[in-house]
Design a protein around this motif. Structure first.
Motif, mmCIF file in Angstrom:
data_model
loop_
_atom_site.group_PDB
_atom_site.id
_atom_site.type_symbol
_atom_site.label_atom_id
_atom_site.label_comp_id
_atom_site.label_asym_id
_atom_site.label_seq_id
_atom_site.Cartn_x
_atom_site.Cartn_y
_atom_site.Cartn_z
ATOM 1 N N GLN A 42 0.612 -1.302 0.140
ATOM 2 C CA GLN A 42 0.211 -0.134 0.009
ATOM 3 C C GLN A 42 0.862 1.276 -0.051
ATOM 4 O O GLN A 42 0.389 2.227 -0.683
ATOM 5 N N ASP A 46 0.761 4.093 -2.824
ATOM 6 C CA ASP A 46 0.702 5.637 -2.487
ATOM 7 C C ASP A 46 1.763 6.364 -3.084
ATOM 8 O O ASP A 46 1.650 7.437 -3.682
ATOM 9 N N LYS A 49 1.180 6.458 -6.835
ATOM 10 C CA LYS A 49 0.064 7.619 -7.110
ATOM 11 C C LYS A 49 0.537 9.087 -7.119
ATOM 12 O O LYS A 49 0.451 9.926 -7.750
ATOM 13 N N ASN A 176 -3.639 -2.623 -5.954
ATOM 14 C CA ASN A 176 -4.622 -2.473 -5.151
ATOM 15 C C ASN A 176 -5.342 -3.465 -4.644
ATOM 16 O O ASN A 176 -5.611 -4.122 -3.533
#
Length: 304
Positions: A42, A46, A49, A176
């Motif tokens: 995760q 992040d 992104k 994800n």
């Protein structure tokens, strides 16, 4: 004296149930490795992104000669159409949304194409005339792509408007879902760890019922009686957590930093320092597993 007795009881219990203790360590190691992997994945998502979405651009591809799109019925985009699009992109109406505008000519597009595919004989016949001129638009907020799309999609001289986020979304979605799968496996393994720690504590308590009865007869408190059993589970779970942290550190260092980062240079991968971010969580989860197992088991099996 009490501390020495508790430590002796812990050592005695771990030796008596050595195989079960090893099982607790291994199951905790595997389950917390999945928990840590889900957390690190995760963090990687992040990071990607934040990095890629900041670079994302809207591409306004202008009409070439060979397009059959209705807005290109007049043929290749004219200099007047190009200047009108540029003026609107740089005008006050889109100023709150547009950070910068870059125009790529067919010649520049061909140079970029050659940099990517120049060594591939399949594309040896491609010429400059087959390239498309385009505007590359960096947005203040990439999520407001629709503002530019609605303004220029279907306009004469514009073949199509593309949001580069659409290319990234499938990869982000895959990552994800991988994170969710890892979290699901971690939950199953954590349940298995709780059940195994509970079984270990129960067996240890049942094998020492005589000692427990004597301690209660001489006035020992419930906490004093139960503490060795609780610490046995906590020690085994903490060892498993330490092994998990070490495994994650080696995995990130040698698989990601040394291998993936060297092979895939356009992705900013997480570093080994990220493991120390999730390490406290893993230790807390390990101690929590032992605490839950102890509460479930000891209230029943340390009664005499």
């Amino acid at each position: 004296m009490r501390l020495q007795f508790i430590l002796a009881e812990i050592g005695h219990g771990l030796r008596r149930n050595l195989s079960m203790s090893i099982s607790v360590v291994l199951v905790t190691f595997v389950s917390l490795t999945f928990v840590g992997a889900a957390g690190l994945l995760q963090m990687q998502i992040d990071t990607m992104k934040g990095e890629w979405y900041d670079r994302v651009q809207v591409s306004i591809f202008l009409c070439p000669d060979f397009s059959d799109v209705p807005s290109c019925a007049g043929g290749e985009a004219t200099p007047e159409q190009i200047e009108a699009i540029r003026a609107e992109l740089e005008g006050e109406g889109l100023a709150p949304y547009v950070e910068r505008v870059y125009f790529e000519t067919k010649e520049q597009a061909f140079e970029s194409f050659q940099d990517l595919y120049g060594d591939n004989s399949t594309f040896a016949a491609v010429t400059v005339d087959q390239m498309q001129a385009s505007f590359r638009v960096a947005l203040v907020d990439p999520s407001q792509y629709e503002v530019v799309s609605e303004t220029f999609q279907g306009r004469t001289g514009v073949e199509t408007v593309e949001d580069q986020r659409e290319l990234l979304e499938p990869l982000i979605l895959l990552l994800n879902r991988s994170s969710l799968v890892a979290a699901g496996l971690a939950a199953v393994m954590l349940l298995a760890a709780v059940l195994l720690i509970t079984t270990t504590i129960r067996l240890s308590a049942m094998s020492r019922r005589r000692e427990t009865g004597i301690m209660r007869l001489v006035g020992a408190s419930n906490l004093f009686i139960q503490l060795p059993f609780m610490l046995e589970g906590a020690i085994a779970a903490t060892i498993g957590a330490a092994m998990s942290i070490a495994g994650l550190w080696f995995g990130v260092t040698y698989l990601i930093e040394d291998w993936l980062a060297g092979s895939i240079r356009f992705v900013n991968f997480i570093q080994a320092d990220a493991v120390w971010t999730v390490a406290p969580l893993l230790v807390v989860v390990a101690i929590g597993l032992a605490a839950i197992s102890s509460v479930v088991t000891l209230s029943r099996y340390t009664k005499v």
